[in-house]
Design an enzyme around this catalytic site. Structure first.
Site, PDB file in Angstrom:
ATOM      1  N   GLU A 185       0.833  -1.212   0.000  1.00 13.36           N
ATOM      2  CA  GLU A 185       0.000   0.000   0.000  1.00 13.36           C
ATOM      3  C   GLU A 185       0.860   1.251   0.000  1.00 13.36           C
ATOM      4  O   GLU A 185       1.262   1.735   1.062  1.00 13.36           O
ATOM      5  CB  GLU A 185      -0.906   0.034   1.240  1.00 13.36           C
ATOM      6  CG  GLU A 185      -2.138  -0.828   1.143  1.00 13.36           C
ATOM      7  CD  GLU A 185      -3.082  -0.666   2.335  1.00 13.36           C
ATOM      8  OE1 GLU A 185      -2.748   0.042   3.307  1.00 13.36           O
ATOM      9  OE2 GLU A 185      -4.169  -1.265   2.284  1.00 13.36           O
ATOM     10  N   GLU A 216      -6.242  -7.188  -0.663  1.00 10.81           N
ATOM     11  CA  GLU A 216      -6.526  -6.985   0.775  1.00 10.81           C
ATOM     12  C   GLU A 216      -7.859  -6.272   0.892  1.00 10.81           C
ATOM     13  O   GLU A 216      -8.156  -5.367   0.109  1.00 10.81           O
ATOM     14  CB  GLU A 216      -5.408  -6.132   1.396  1.00 10.81           C
ATOM     15  CG  GLU A 216      -5.507  -6.019   2.904  1.00 10.81           C
ATOM     16  CD  GLU A 216      -4.429  -5.081   3.482  1.00 10.81           C
ATOM     17  OE1 GLU A 216      -3.234  -5.270   3.213  1.00 10.81           O
ATOM     18  OE2 GLU A 216      -4.829  -4.153   4.205  1.00 10.81           O
TER      19      GLU A 216
END
Ligand code: MG
Length: 317
Positions: free
Chosen positions: A153, A240
């Site tokens: 991320e 995710e």
């Protein structure tokens, strides 16, 4: 009659064997247009869970857990989240990180489950990532089980910076592994997929882009942005997600979660839920008294864990 029964039984057995051995069934994955496909070019949706950060919940990094997640939780893919931040991370202690990652990766290969090797970070570390993924590709690239996630991320990095990073890391992987799927993160916690749609990477095959959602925070806006990107031909992989707020904690929004999963299923997007860990937060699927390996009885699986297990059973069985 006996012969017919034998044929029927062996067919049922074969179908079941396929259903629980995803890599035997799908083989070497490939990306065609926006769609993840099996070795024959048929669309595939992978569904599974992510382990928590290896440096926060190392006890769940064992070979037996892969069997539990495959057999009990119906996962076709498991994500191993190698921490690049927070104390005792891979950069500080690489040998411990590999000691955690290795049994999970090798057990997935043995169990015929896909496994994501996830560089779990919010900061850019190009040289370190190149060295690591080169090493992984060299060691495991011949196995169709492996998926590389090169940057979990990004937070502050621009898409221009991320494209440059991705090109370098993928270039390193492709020296040793010509074909396995690589997942590329996009800016702002994998939410700015519209920037990818405007300017995707060029010159690489079998690359997908990650979108992450937390259903109690992210609703129609991010869903529409994701769908628009897919319709422009961008291969999206939800590596995710959670039914909770973006913090990983707070309320569980089962309705929004259902809308997300329905969209993934409609568009052929693979999805992974976060996480197998025992933290006192609502996206953490297990209680602290759960064993490290499973199988786990319902009374040690938290509300979100039960929701995920139900979804996996519904779609992957
Ligand atoms: Mg390969």
């Amino acid at each position: 009659m006996k012969k017919l029964l034998t044929i029927i039984l062996s067919c049922v057995f074969a179908c079941n064997a396929n259903a629980i051995d995803p890599v035997k069934q799908y083989g070497q994955l490939q990306v065609k247009g926006s769609q993840l496909c099996d070795k024959r070019g048929n669309p595939v949706i992978l569904r599974g869970v992510s382990l928590g950060w290896h440096n926060l919940w190392p006890r769940f990094y064992n070979k037996e857990i892969v069997q539990t997640l495959k057999q009990d939780w119906h996962c076709s893919v498991v994500r191993a989240a190698m921490g690049i931040m927070i104390e005792d991370n891979y950069l500080e202690n690489p040998s411990y990180a590999l000691q955690c990652m290795t049994p999970v990766i090798e057990s997935a290969i043995k169990q015929n489950v896909y496994v994501i090797i996830d560089w779990h970070s919010h900061i850019l570390k190009t040289e370190e990532a190149k060295a690591f993924f080169g090493q992984m590709a060299k060691k495991y690239g011949k196995n169709p089980h492996i998926i590389y996630e090169i940057y979990n991320e990004p937070v502050e990095d621009t898409w221009t910076d991320l494209k440059k990073y991705a090109a370098e890391v993928i270039g390193e992987i492709r020296k040793y592994d010509k074909d396995n799927v690589v997942l590329v993160g996009c800016p702002h916690w994998d939410q700015d997929i519209h920037l990818v749609a405007e300017s995707p990477l060029e010159g690489f095959e079998n690359v997908m882009y990650t979108v992450h959602f937390y259903a109690a925070t992210h609703g129609d806006d991010l869903r529409q942005r994701t769908e628009a990107a897919v319709k422009r031909g961008i291969p999206v992989f939800i590596s995710e997600s959670g039914a909770t707020e973006a913090s990983g904690d707070g309320k569980i929004d089962a309705e929004s979660e259902e809308q997300w999963i329905a969209m993934c299923e409609r568009l052929g997007i693979s999805w992974i839920c976060w996480s197998i860990s025992d933290k006192n937060e609502s996206c953490s699927m297990l209680l602290p008294r759960a064993t490290a390996t499973g199988p786990w009885a319902d009374d040690v699986i938290k509300v979100y864990g039960k929701l995920v297990k139900g979804l996996l059973e519904k779609y992957n069985k």
